[in-house]
Design a protein around this motif. Sequence first.
Motif, short mmCIF file in Angstrom:
data_model
loop_
_atom_site.label_atom_id
_atom_site.label_comp_id
_atom_site.label_asym_id
_atom_site.label_seq_id
_atom_site.Cartn_x
_atom_site.Cartn_y
_atom_site.Cartn_z
N CYS A 5 -20.43 19.22 -73.88
CA CYS A 5 -19.98 20.35 -73.06
C CYS A 5 -21.08 21.39 -72.97
O CYS A 5 -21.60 21.85 -73.97
CB CYS A 5 -18.72 20.98 -73.68
SG CYS A 5 -18.09 22.38 -72.77
N CYS A 7 -20.63 24.28 -71.30
CA CYS A 7 -19.99 25.51 -70.86
C CYS A 7 -20.26 26.64 -71.85
O CYS A 7 -20.61 26.42 -72.99
CB CYS A 7 -18.48 25.29 -70.71
SG CYS A 7 -17.73 24.52 -72.15
N SER A 9 -18.86 29.39 -74.11
CA SER A 9 -17.62 29.68 -74.82
C SER A 9 -17.36 31.17 -74.87
O SER A 9 -18.25 31.94 -75.25
CB SER A 9 -17.72 29.13 -76.24
OG SER A 9 -16.63 29.54 -77.01
N GLU A 63 -15.36 17.96 -77.37
CA GLU A 63 -16.63 18.48 -76.86
C GLU A 63 -17.52 17.39 -76.28
O GLU A 63 -18.47 17.69 -75.58
CB GLU A 63 -17.36 19.29 -77.93
CG GLU A 63 -17.89 18.49 -79.09
CD GLU A 63 -18.47 19.39 -80.17
OE1 GLU A 63 -18.61 20.60 -79.96
OE2 GLU A 63 -18.78 18.87 -81.24
N ASP A 66 -15.64 14.25 -70.86
CA ASP A 66 -15.74 14.85 -69.53
C ASP A 66 -14.79 14.05 -68.64
O ASP A 66 -15.15 12.99 -68.15
CB ASP A 66 -17.17 14.79 -69.01
CG ASP A 66 -17.31 15.42 -67.64
OD1 ASP A 66 -16.48 16.29 -67.30
OD2 ASP A 66 -18.25 15.05 -66.92
N SER A 67 -13.58 14.56 -68.47
CA SER A 67 -12.57 13.85 -67.70
C SER A 67 -11.72 14.85 -66.94
O SER A 67 -11.38 15.91 -67.46
CB SER A 67 -11.67 13.03 -68.63
OG SER A 67 -10.57 12.50 -67.91
N GLN A 68 -11.37 14.48 -65.72
CA GLN A 68 -10.47 15.35 -64.94
C GLN A 68 -9.06 15.34 -65.50
O GLN A 68 -8.23 16.16 -65.12
CB GLN A 68 -10.46 14.90 -63.48
CG GLN A 68 -9.89 13.51 -63.26
CD GLN A 68 -9.94 13.10 -61.81
OE1 GLN A 68 -10.44 13.83 -60.96
NE2 GLN A 68 -9.43 11.93 -61.52
N ILE A 71 -8.02 18.57 -70.59
CA ILE A 71 -8.36 19.98 -70.51
C ILE A 71 -9.77 20.21 -71.04
O ILE A 71 -10.15 19.67 -72.07
CB ILE A 71 -7.34 20.84 -71.30
CG1 ILE A 71 -5.98 20.77 -70.62
CG2 ILE A 71 -7.80 22.27 -71.43
CD1 ILE A 71 -4.88 21.44 -71.37
N LYS A 72 -10.52 21.03 -70.35
CA LYS A 72 -11.91 21.33 -70.72
C LYS A 72 -11.97 22.10 -72.03
O LYS A 72 -11.25 23.08 -72.23
CB LYS A 72 -12.55 22.15 -69.60
CG LYS A 72 -14.01 22.40 -69.78
CD LYS A 72 -14.49 23.30 -68.66
CE LYS A 72 -15.84 22.91 -68.17
NZ LYS A 72 -16.28 23.78 -67.09
N LEU A 74 -13.73 24.67 -74.34
CA LEU A 74 -14.64 25.79 -74.15
C LEU A 74 -15.44 26.13 -75.40
O LEU A 74 -16.52 26.69 -75.31
CB LEU A 74 -13.86 27.03 -73.70
CG LEU A 74 -13.13 26.93 -72.37
CD1 LEU A 74 -12.35 28.19 -72.10
CD2 LEU A 74 -14.11 26.63 -71.25
#
Length: 90
Positions: A5, A7, A9, A63, A66-68, A71-72, A74
């Motif tokens: 990930c 992203c 946080s 972490e 990566d899947s739609q 839930i992502k 953070l």
Amino acid sequence: MAHKCQCVSPQPTDWVKGEVVGSGSFGTVHLAIEKATGALFVVKSAESEIGIQSLENEADILENLDSQYIIKFLGKDFSSGANRYRKLNL
């Protein structure tokens, strides 16, 4: 395809924990809001050692996903919980 990930946080001081939206054997899930943007997300928290270990395992898995359909993730942070015990937030 799984990848780490990338992203940013939200830091613990950047968001406010709201009402409980769920709970389980190891902790609780709260609605949370990022102060700067108003973005909503959920925070899963645990204070017991077994709960923290379980959430750390969950974080290790999330972490790298990566899947739609998932839930992502953070990030995670440690803070002081009730009675100054260590608390993990995902």
